[in-house]
Design an enzyme around this catalytic site. Structure first.
Site, PDB file in Angstrom:
ATOM      1  N   GLY A 149     -17.636   9.680 -19.353  1.00  0.00           N
ATOM      2  CA  GLY A 149     -16.540   8.832 -18.891  1.00  0.00           C
ATOM      3  C   GLY A 149     -17.016   7.416 -18.649  1.00  0.00           C
TER       4      GLY A 149
ATOM      5  N   GLY B  23     -15.235   4.966 -17.497  1.00  0.00           N
ATOM      6  CA  GLY B  23     -14.224   4.307 -16.662  1.00  0.00           C
ATOM      7  C   GLY B  23     -14.895   3.686 -15.440  1.00  0.00           C
TER       8      GLY B  23
ATOM      9  N   ILE C 201     -15.689   4.817 -12.322  1.00  0.00           N
ATOM     10  CA  ILE C 201     -16.789   5.511 -11.647  1.00  0.00           C
ATOM     11  C   ILE C 201     -18.020   5.549 -12.543  1.00  0.00           C
TER      12      ILE C 201
ATOM     13  N   VAL D 246     -17.265  15.097 -25.882  1.00  0.00           N
ATOM     14  CA  VAL D 246     -18.206  16.132 -25.433  1.00  0.00           C
ATOM     15  C   VAL D 246     -17.645  17.509 -25.759  1.00  0.00           C
TER      16      VAL D 246
ATOM     17  N   ALA E 222     -17.386  11.934 -14.873  1.00  0.00           N
ATOM     18  CA  ALA E 222     -16.443  10.992 -14.231  1.00  0.00           C
ATOM     19  C   ALA E 222     -15.307  10.725 -15.198  1.00  0.00           C
ATOM     20  N   VAL E 223     -14.440  11.725 -15.350  1.00  0.00           N
ATOM     21  CA  VAL E 223     -13.373  11.643 -16.366  1.00  0.00           C
ATOM     22  C   VAL E 223     -11.990  11.513 -15.723  1.00  0.00           C
TER      23      VAL E 223
ATOM     24  N   ALA F 266      -7.447   2.614  -3.111  1.00  0.00           N
ATOM     25  CA  ALA F 266      -7.299   2.683  -1.665  1.00  0.00           C
ATOM     26  C   ALA F 266      -6.262   1.681  -1.162  1.00  0.00           C
TER      27      ALA F 266
ATOM     28  N   HIS G 157     -16.111 -27.996  -3.178  1.00  0.00           N
ATOM     29  CA  HIS G 157     -17.153 -28.158  -4.196  1.00  0.00           C
ATOM     30  C   HIS G 157     -18.512 -28.114  -3.505  1.00  0.00           C
TER      31      HIS G 157
HETATM   32  P1  FAD Z   1      -7.980  10.471   0.001  1.00  0.00           P
HETATM   33  O1  FAD Z   1      -8.845   9.340   0.366  1.00  0.00           O
HETATM   34  O2  FAD Z   1      -8.413  11.388  -1.072  1.00  0.00           O
HETATM   35  O3  FAD Z   1      -7.734  11.276   1.343  1.00  0.00           O
HETATM   36  C1  FAD Z   1      -6.983  12.448   1.381  1.00  0.00           C
HETATM   37  C2  FAD Z   1      -7.376  13.208   2.614  1.00  0.00           C
HETATM   38  O4  FAD Z   1      -6.474  14.284   2.800  1.00  0.00           O
HETATM   39  C3  FAD Z   1      -8.767  13.838   2.532  1.00  0.00           C
HETATM   40  O5  FAD Z   1      -9.512  13.464   3.653  1.00  0.00           O
HETATM   41  C4  FAD Z   1      -8.481  15.339   2.491  1.00  0.00           C
HETATM   42  O6  FAD Z   1      -9.500  16.086   3.132  1.00  0.00           O
HETATM   43  C5  FAD Z   1      -7.181  15.409   3.246  1.00  0.00           C
HETATM   44  N1  FAD Z   1      -6.382  16.600   2.928  1.00  0.00           N
HETATM   45  C6  FAD Z   1      -5.973  16.994   1.693  1.00  0.00           C
HETATM   46  N2  FAD Z   1      -5.220  18.107   1.784  1.00  0.00           N
HETATM   47  C7  FAD Z   1      -5.158  18.413   3.097  1.00  0.00           C
HETATM   48  C8  FAD Z   1      -4.542  19.464   3.815  1.00  0.00           C
HETATM   49  N3  FAD Z   1      -3.807  20.400   3.207  1.00  0.00           N
HETATM   50  N4  FAD Z   1      -4.701  19.494   5.154  1.00  0.00           N
HETATM   51  C9  FAD Z   1      -5.435  18.536   5.801  1.00  0.00           C
HETATM   52  N5  FAD Z   1      -6.040  17.525   5.164  1.00  0.00           N
HETATM   53  C10 FAD Z   1      -5.899  17.458   3.830  1.00  0.00           C
HETATM   54  N6  FAD Z   1     -10.580   2.816  -4.609  1.00  0.00           N
HETATM   55  C11 FAD Z   1     -10.565   1.483  -4.363  1.00  0.00           C
HETATM   56  O7  FAD Z   1      -9.490   0.928  -4.117  1.00  0.00           O
HETATM   57  N7  FAD Z   1     -11.712   0.749  -4.371  1.00  0.00           N
HETATM   58  C12 FAD Z   1     -12.911   1.303  -4.638  1.00  0.00           C
HETATM   59  O8  FAD Z   1     -13.930   0.619  -4.645  1.00  0.00           O
HETATM   60  C13 FAD Z   1     -12.968   2.694  -4.915  1.00  0.00           C
HETATM   61  N8  FAD Z   1     -14.141   3.300  -5.180  1.00  0.00           N
HETATM   62  C14 FAD Z   1     -14.168   4.649  -5.392  1.00  0.00           C
HETATM   63  C15 FAD Z   1     -15.389   5.241  -5.679  1.00  0.00           C
HETATM   64  C16 FAD Z   1     -15.454   6.602  -5.913  1.00  0.00           C
HETATM   65  C17 FAD Z   1     -16.789   7.240  -6.210  1.00  0.00           C
HETATM   66  C18 FAD Z   1     -14.276   7.389  -5.834  1.00  0.00           C
HETATM   67  C19 FAD Z   1     -14.339   8.873  -6.024  1.00  0.00           C
HETATM   68  C20 FAD Z   1     -13.060   6.810  -5.555  1.00  0.00           C
HETATM   69  C21 FAD Z   1     -12.992   5.425  -5.348  1.00  0.00           C
HETATM   70  N9  FAD Z   1     -11.782   4.777  -5.099  1.00  0.00           N
HETATM   71  C22 FAD Z   1     -11.759   3.423  -4.879  1.00  0.00           C
HETATM   72  C23 FAD Z   1     -10.517   5.509  -5.053  1.00  0.00           C
HETATM   73  C24 FAD Z   1     -10.122   5.755  -3.581  1.00  0.00           C
HETATM   74  O9  FAD Z   1     -11.146   6.471  -2.943  1.00  0.00           O
HETATM   75  C25 FAD Z   1      -8.823   6.532  -3.515  1.00  0.00           C
HETATM   76  O10 FAD Z   1      -7.829   5.843  -4.253  1.00  0.00           O
HETATM   77  C26 FAD Z   1      -8.359   6.660  -2.074  1.00  0.00           C
HETATM   78  O11 FAD Z   1      -9.310   7.313  -1.290  1.00  0.00           O
HETATM   79  C27 FAD Z   1      -7.041   7.427  -2.009  1.00  0.00           C
HETATM   80  O12 FAD Z   1      -6.635   7.485  -0.691  1.00  0.00           O
HETATM   81  P2  FAD Z   1      -5.696   8.664  -0.163  1.00  0.00           P
HETATM   82  O13 FAD Z   1      -5.537   8.406   1.302  1.00  0.00           O
HETATM   83  O14 FAD Z   1      -4.497   8.758  -1.005  1.00  0.00           O
HETATM   84  O15 FAD Z   1      -6.517   9.994  -0.420  1.00  0.00           O
HETATM   85  P1  NAD Z   2     -11.092   6.517 -14.989  1.00  0.00           P
HETATM   86  O1  NAD Z   2      -9.739   6.919 -15.395  1.00  0.00           O
HETATM   87  O2  NAD Z   2     -11.337   5.131 -14.525  1.00  0.00           O
HETATM   88  O3  NAD Z   2     -12.114   6.759 -16.194  1.00  0.00           O
HETATM   89  C1  NAD Z   2     -12.271   7.991 -16.806  1.00  0.00           C
HETATM   90  C2  NAD Z   2     -12.812   7.750 -18.202  1.00  0.00           C
HETATM   91  O4  NAD Z   2     -13.228   8.983 -18.728  1.00  0.00           O
HETATM   92  C3  NAD Z   2     -11.768   7.156 -19.143  1.00  0.00           C
HETATM   93  O5  NAD Z   2     -12.312   6.037 -19.798  1.00  0.00           O
HETATM   94  C4  NAD Z   2     -11.486   8.299 -20.109  1.00  0.00           C
HETATM   95  O6  NAD Z   2     -11.172   7.860 -21.404  1.00  0.00           O
HETATM   96  C5  NAD Z   2     -12.807   9.046 -20.073  1.00  0.00           C
HETATM   97  N1  NAD Z   2     -12.712  10.456 -20.423  1.00  0.00           N
HETATM   98  C6  NAD Z   2     -11.736  11.340 -20.095  1.00  0.00           C
HETATM   99  N2  NAD Z   2     -12.040  12.570 -20.571  1.00  0.00           N
HETATM  100  C7  NAD Z   2     -13.228  12.455 -21.222  1.00  0.00           C
HETATM  101  C8  NAD Z   2     -14.071  13.366 -21.912  1.00  0.00           C
HETATM  102  N3  NAD Z   2     -13.730  14.647 -22.034  1.00  0.00           N
HETATM  103  N4  NAD Z   2     -15.224  12.909 -22.445  1.00  0.00           N
HETATM  104  C9  NAD Z   2     -15.569  11.597 -22.314  1.00  0.00           C
HETATM  105  N5  NAD Z   2     -14.804  10.685 -21.675  1.00  0.00           N
HETATM  106  C10 NAD Z   2     -13.659  11.114 -21.130  1.00  0.00           C
HETATM  107  O7  NAD Z   2     -11.534   7.593 -13.885  1.00  0.00           O
HETATM  108  P2  NAD Z   2     -12.810   7.651 -12.951  1.00  0.00           P
HETATM  109  O8  NAD Z   2     -13.817   6.680 -13.358  1.00  0.00           O
HETATM  110  O9  NAD Z   2     -13.165   9.088 -12.857  1.00  0.00           O
HETATM  111  O10 NAD Z   2     -12.197   7.207 -11.569  1.00  0.00           O
HETATM  112  C11 NAD Z   2     -11.141   7.971 -10.967  1.00  0.00           C
HETATM  113  C12 NAD Z   2     -10.220   7.106 -10.169  1.00  0.00           C
HETATM  114  O11 NAD Z   2     -10.879   6.580  -9.025  1.00  0.00           O
HETATM  115  C13 NAD Z   2      -9.713   5.941 -10.977  1.00  0.00           C
HETATM  116  O12 NAD Z   2      -8.336   6.094 -11.123  1.00  0.00           O
HETATM  117  C14 NAD Z   2     -10.012   4.730 -10.193  1.00  0.00           C
HETATM  118  O13 NAD Z   2      -8.862   3.970  -9.974  1.00  0.00           O
HETATM  119  C15 NAD Z   2     -10.554   5.224  -8.856  1.00  0.00           C
HETATM  120  N6  NAD Z   2     -11.769   4.443  -8.582  1.00  0.00           N
HETATM  121  C16 NAD Z   2     -11.625   3.118  -8.305  1.00  0.00           C
HETATM  122  C17 NAD Z   2     -12.724   2.338  -8.102  1.00  0.00           C
HETATM  123  C18 NAD Z   2     -12.554   0.888  -7.829  1.00  0.00           C
HETATM  124  O14 NAD Z   2     -11.457   0.486  -7.496  1.00  0.00           O
HETATM  125  N7  NAD Z   2     -13.594   0.078  -7.939  1.00  0.00           N
HETATM  126  C19 NAD Z   2     -14.000   2.891  -8.185  1.00  0.00           C
HETATM  127  C20 NAD Z   2     -14.118   4.238  -8.489  1.00  0.00           C
HETATM  128  C21 NAD Z   2     -12.972   5.008  -8.677  1.00  0.00           C
END
Ligand code: FAD
Ligand code: NAD
Length: 482
Positions: free
Chosen positions: A188, A190, A192, A245, A279-280, A330, A454
């Site tokens: 992936g 994307g 991540i 893959v 990370a798909v 977020a 500047h």
């Molecule tokens: P979440 O943060 O997923 O929170 C949901 C919560 O609900 C969890 O704590 C879960 O335990 C709880 N929950 C679920 N079901 C239940 C249940 N039945 N009972 C009780 N609790 C429950 N976004 C950005 O904007 N900027 C970034 O830089 C960024 N970096 C990222 C990096 C990574 C590695 C990853 C994985 C994601 C990243 N994201 C980023 C995406 C961001 O984390 C999510 O978009 C955001 O956390 C979503 O917020 P949410 O509150 O909808 O859900």
């Molecule tokens: P993504 O959608 O950004 O990227 C996934 C990538 O995997 C895509 O390019 C897709 O074409 C590829 N892919 C899908 N299936 C595949 C396969 N079978 N083999 C090879 N490639 C494949 O998703 P992500 O990187 O997993 O991130 C998940 C979500 O978390 C995103 O929606 C993103 O908005 C959020 N996130 C945001 C940030 C940030 O804001 N900086 C950072 C991390 C994650």
């Protein structure tokens, strides 16, 4: 304490905890149910973002960036630091401390706002009732006038590469490596894949990204994506596009490794890695959230269906953040949380879904908002472009950080800004200036007439805005009008 609430929020990620705080500020008696347990088996608030997402990934990106700076970029300033080494467990420990500080911060905010944090797994069993099953198996019922679902998302797994969180990991496992993998595969290309691939590549991993699609970052403006690809390849990331893959095999030995099979334009291929990050994409976490009797509408991918105000088909149930349509970000979830809370208090708050900024925190950062050229061409909109390369920015040169560009797009007739696309140092912070300008329907001329300090990186935005109308000062102007 009574089990009756004005609002019960399910999930304490950025969408949920912000919704809960705003509800409490508006005078609603509020509870927030969270099931997340940390490494010490204690309930923690903050969801994916604080525990295993935005924050820990940025902590590792910052640490690894400093390592590269010390290793390769100090000498140009005349600074020698001798041999630079990395203590990976110490880096991971620092990341954990930041996570603990911030999740503890959410807990303190709950206390300060008199929000009841309830530990356990929530299930909506009637339109006003939530059953919470504690981690010890105990059960309690909460009664709520309104329910806000903020249950977030989880990584998607794919059959050819089953996650074992040891050799084949998802994003959570990739934040926990205790040593730098010699050969790292990333499935992936994307957000991540590029962020976490960059972390480990900077620390010395030989990183190969396998991306199924033929285009690099198809969601970004093509010119910016092309420039970003060039920069990332120069940094050492091997990015294979059109790589599908098909299977994987773990080889056990003193050190485990994984062989990944994939097909690309040249046929069947195989590559061996010490660790593999999958990370798909992510999927909404909505399974088992509702009793059968509560028919909240979901689409075929599991997203809860909502209107512009995040209302579901059941009048007192709302859903925000990653569980609903739109980018999984977020800040988008936080704004939705505020909107729902304020709507419950009869305010008319809206989220502007046209202006959700996107950032990829590589170095340089890649950031954009609004429309890109390809979208405008498809829509048949007549537009003008202003581009300013950071190599012409005095501040960027002084900082020895001059890769990339700012690209501003404005309507050719009205000059109203339609989009901004940046690859460059501090792109996230620079972009925000344009997000604000766009909220106020600014024109490129408005930005051009604004005074910028500047020397500052933000002058690149000023110059790109001037370039839209052919007036940039520090570059030659080639007006591009489509
Ligand atoms: P979440 O943060 O997923 O929170 C949901 C919560 O609900 C969890 O704590 C879960 O335990 C709880 N929950 C679920 N079901 C239940 C249940 N039945 N009972 C009780 N609790 C429950 N976004 C950005 O904007 N900027 C970034 O830089 C960024 N970096 C990222 C990096 C990574 C590695 C990853 C994985 C994601 C990243 N994201 C980023 C995406 C961001 O984390 C999510 O978009 C955001 O956390 C979503 O917020 P949410 O509150 O909808 O859900
Ligand atoms: P993504 O959608 O950004 O990227 C996934 C990538 O995997 C895509 O390019 C897709 O074409 C590829 N892919 C899908 N299936 C595949 C396969 N079978 N083999 C090879 N490639 C494949 O998703 P992500 O990187 O997993 O991130 C998940 C979500 O978390 C995103 O929606 C993103 O908005 C959020 N996130 C945001 C940030 C940030 O804001 N900086 C950072 C991390 C994650």
């Amino acid at each position: 304490m009574s089990n009756q609430y004005d609002v019960v929020v399910i999930g304490s990620g950025p969408a949920g905890y912000v919704a809960a705080i705003r509800c409490a500020q508006l005078g609603f008696k509020t509870a927030c149910v969270e099931k997340w347990l940390n490494k010490e088996n204690k309930t923690v608030y903050g969801g994916t973002c604080l525990n295993v997402g935005c924050i820990p990934s940025k902590a590792l990106l910052d640490s690894s960036h400093k390592y590269v700076e010390a290793q390769s970029h100090f000498d140009v300033h005349g600074i020698s630091v001798g041999k630079v080494s990395i203590d990976v467990p110490a880096m991971i420990d620092r990341k954990d401390k930041i996570v603990n500080q911030l999740t503890g911060g959410v807990k303190s905010l709950f206390t300060a706002n008199k929000i009841e944090g309830v530990s356990g797994v929530a299930k909506v069993i009637a339109k006003n009732k939530i059953l919470v099953t504690g981690h010890d198996g105990s059960e309690q019922e909460l009664v709520a006038n309104n329910i806000i679902i903020a249950a977030g998302s989880v990584p998607i797994d794919i059959p050819p590469t089953p996650i074992d969180q040891d050799t084949i990991v998802d994003s959570t496992g990739a934040l926990e490596f205790q040593e730098v993998p010699k050969r790292l595969g990333v499935i992936g290309g994307g957000v991540i894949g590029l962020e976490l691939g960059s972390v480990w590549s900077r620390l010395g991993s030989d990183v190969t990204v396998l991306e199924a699609i033929d285009d690099f970052l198809p969601v970004a403006d093509h010119q910016i994506a092309k420039e970003s690809l060039k920069i990332l390849i120069k940094q050492g990331l091997r990015i294979k596009l059109g790589a599908r893959v098909t299977g994987s095999k773990i080889t056990k030995g003193v050190k485990k490794s994984v062989t990944v099979e994939y097909t690309d334009g040249e046929g069947e291929q195989a590559a061996q890695f010490d660790k593999l990050i999958v990370a798909v994409g992510r999927r909404p976490y909505t399974r088992a959230l509702f009793d059968e009797s509560v028919s909240v509408a979901r689409d075929e991918r599991g997203f809860i269906e909502v209107d512009e105000q995040c209302a579901t088909n059941i009048p007192n149930i709302y859903a925000v953040g990653d569980v609903v349509r739109g980018p999984m970000l977020a800040h988008k979830g936080m704004e939705e949380g505020v909107m729902v809370a304020e709507r419950l208090a009869d305010k008319k708050t809206q989220v502007n879904y046209n202006l959700v900024p996107s950032v990829i925190y590589t170095h340089p950062e890649i950031a954009w908002v609004g429309k890109n050229e390809e979208e405008l061409k498809t829509e048949g909109v007549d537009y003008s472009i202003g581009v300013f390369p950071f190599v012409a920015s005095a501040r960027a040169l002084a900082a020895n950080d001059s890769e990339g560009m700012v690209k501003l797009i404005a309507d050719a007739k009205t000059d109203r800004i339609l989009g901004c696309h940046i690859v460059g140092a501090s792109a996230a912070d620079l972009l925000q200036q344009i997000v604000i300008a766009m909220e106020f329907s600014a024109s490129a001329e408005d930005i051009g007439l604004t005074m910028f300090s500047h020397p500052a990186l933000s002058e690149a935005i000023h110059e790109a805005a001037l370039a839209v109308n052919g007036h940039a000062i520090h570059i030659g102007n080639r007006k591009r009008r489509k």
